[in-house]
Scaffold this active site. Structure first.
Site, PDB file in Angstrom:
ATOM      1  N   LYS B  55      -7.991   3.185  11.977  1.00  0.00           N
ATOM      2  CA  LYS B  55      -7.250   2.041  12.508  1.00  0.00           C
ATOM      3  C   LYS B  55      -6.716   2.337  13.908  1.00  0.00           C
ATOM      4  O   LYS B  55      -6.757   1.479  14.802  1.00  0.00           O
ATOM      5  CB  LYS B  55      -6.109   1.663  11.548  1.00  0.00           C
ATOM      6  CG  LYS B  55      -6.621   1.012  10.256  1.00  0.00           C
ATOM      7  CD  LYS B  55      -5.574   0.952   9.145  1.00  0.00           C
ATOM      8  CE  LYS B  55      -6.194   0.476   7.827  1.00  0.00           C
ATOM      9  NZ  LYS B  55      -5.287   0.577   6.673  1.00  0.00           N
ATOM     10  N   GLN B  99       0.636   2.611   5.379  1.00  0.00           N
ATOM     11  CA  GLN B  99      -0.601   2.929   4.667  1.00  0.00           C
ATOM     12  C   GLN B  99      -0.322   3.128   3.175  1.00  0.00           C
ATOM     13  O   GLN B  99       0.558   3.880   2.794  1.00  0.00           O
ATOM     14  CB  GLN B  99      -1.244   4.193   5.264  1.00  0.00           C
ATOM     15  CG  GLN B  99      -2.564   4.587   4.615  1.00  0.00           C
ATOM     16  CD  GLN B  99      -3.669   3.561   4.844  1.00  0.00           C
ATOM     17  OE1 GLN B  99      -3.807   3.012   5.936  1.00  0.00           O
ATOM     18  NE2 GLN B  99      -4.440   3.275   3.800  1.00  0.00           N
ATOM     19  N   ASP B 122       0.044  -6.651   8.424  1.00  0.00           N
ATOM     20  CA  ASP B 122      -0.834  -6.281   7.305  1.00  0.00           C
ATOM     21  C   ASP B 122      -0.645  -7.249   6.119  1.00  0.00           C
ATOM     22  O   ASP B 122      -1.378  -7.187   5.136  1.00  0.00           O
ATOM     23  CB  ASP B 122      -0.504  -4.841   6.879  1.00  0.00           C
ATOM     24  CG  ASP B 122      -1.657  -4.177   6.138  1.00  0.00           C
ATOM     25  OD1 ASP B 122      -2.829  -4.566   6.353  1.00  0.00           O
ATOM     26  OD2 ASP B 122      -1.386  -3.258   5.342  1.00  0.00           O
TER      27      ASP B 122
END
Lengths: 282, 282
Positions: B55, B99, B122
């Site tokens: 990412k 994450q 996200d």
């Protein structure tokens, strides 16, 4: 022809309210203060005035203090948000109910989000919707929560069953579908854009009609033996289900009135007592 | 036998990233600072380390600054929440990615909720789930959002179609169903407790497989002409759909890899640039 058994929301709601009243009395005795629900009404819409008054009366009978806040119709979003934030921060208030509708000039969502999730006993915040959706602890929207209680009371386990929810409102259709999904039903959402509603409803072991269209769901669309929950309210006490034809096909059905209706306030009262108990740590 | 057309996520993702890079460059020129994504990694799980690095690389290529925060595996919930609140309050950070997974001893939900909704690029917060569900402005979960972009790119309008989502995870199944519902599909959620999965999938004009079971969905269960979205990832680049049999029945199908996969990061980068633009008011 056999007829479906009626799901008696009036009796179940009475039991829940009685139990909530006992818990409220116990809590009052132990802490010195009764559970408190703040009701907020914007403007003077006659139906809203009636609803709020009914909720206050029911609170009083259950030993819940209600604090009523009346705001003029011209209240701004910022003013309403300010009021709801104050109530959220006030330790004497355990639950908050903002009566819908608030008027087109107000951002209702912003108002709802000003309610602290731990006081959202009406289950209207984003946080409550998400906790319902993810099967996490939190408050439920009152009508959807009441529907699940009705199913439980009649030993209808949603797990593995096909549930069809007709309607997708933020306060009824969407959350009841999520609650059924969290209880392991296979859930289908139908709505005004659904192409073949009859075909979709015929798949259902559990039908929840929550769309506000009188007698939209007819007996011929009910799978024999299905459980039929009518959460529709239309003028003249007419549900979203055509009761006379559906009762001949369903195994269990909620009447209108006396089915889902009474469960909404019962859930509100129960959650208000629960909120007070949690906030007071008893 | 005709074969389904492939939905090329690699090419679409490339276009989205190129466009995001242009917007990032424009924004950097106008404001003097590049969009910034904060990535937070707890522990040293090798797969997570790889994902985060990927990412970051993709950010750099798109002209997005990435700020990496590495926390030890022993980090507590309170510490992680504190870090995420700091990043939420930091005006130099436009988007935040935590994450997954964070370790069993951490309350992941509490951590997610510490991310400010306006930086939740996200799409993991309660607020983002609710705005997706209610069709309101906000950030989407990246894979679900990417799936909707793929459908749009191939002119598949969900309105009025029957969509079946297999899987109900918080980050994939549930939100993609809500996004399809907001786009007027009739949506069915299936999962491990669904009794006759094949029958349910056969009703679908659009199938989204998002359950993580290799080749669970077979061609015989696909309605001829259906659109098949395979969001499953299983070891060995195997999807949740049995591609070889499904490709003969579907009209459109996503390959694995190269279908849904590339869309996730593309959506993340696009939303990071959008977050920066909104925060900077340009």
């Amino acid at each position: 022809m056999t007829q479906a058994r009626l799901m008696d929301g009036t009796a179940l709601a009475r039991r829940i309210v009685e139990e909530s009243a006992k818990r409220a009395a116990d809590l009052t005795e132990r802490t010195g203060s009764a559970p408190c629900l703040a009701t907020v009404l914007v403007g003077e819409d006659p139906a809203s005035v009636t609803y709020v008054r009914m909720k206050q009366n029911r609170c009083r009978k259950a030993g819940i203090v209600s604090r009523h806040v009346e705001l003029p119709a011209a209240t701004t979003t910022a003013e309403l948000v300010g009021t709801l934030r104050e109530l959220s921060a006030d330790p004497a208030v355990n639950g908050i109910l903002l009566q819908h509708p608030v008027g087109d000039h107000i951002d209702e969502r912003a108002a709802f989000e000003a309610i602290a999730p731990e006081k959202d006993v009406d289950g209207v915040t984003f946080a409550s919707f998400a906790t319902m959706s993810f099967g996490l602890p939190g408050f439920v929207s009152c009508t959807p929560g009441g529907i699940l209680r009705l199913l439980d009371a009649y030993d209808v386990d949603p797990a593995g069953k096909r549930a069809v929810v007709v309607g997708r409102s933020a306060i009824l259709g969407k959350p009841v579908g999520m609650l059924l999904l969290a209880r392991d039903a296979t859930v289908t959402y139908c709505h005004s854009r659904t192409q073949d509603l009859s075909a979709a409803v015929r798949e259902a072991d559990i039908v929840v009609a929550a769309v506000g269209r009188p007698r939209l769901i007819r007996g011929q669309d009910i799978k024999p033996g299905a459980v039929v929950i009518d959460a529709g309210y239309n003028p003249g006490n007419i549900g979203d289900v055509d009761f006379d034809s559906a009762v001949a096909r369903a195994s269990l059905i909620t009447p209108v009135p006396g089915g889902v209706g009474p469960m909404t306030i019962a859930t509100l009262l129960e959650q208000t007592v629960t909120a007070a108990a949690r906030q007071l740590g008893v």
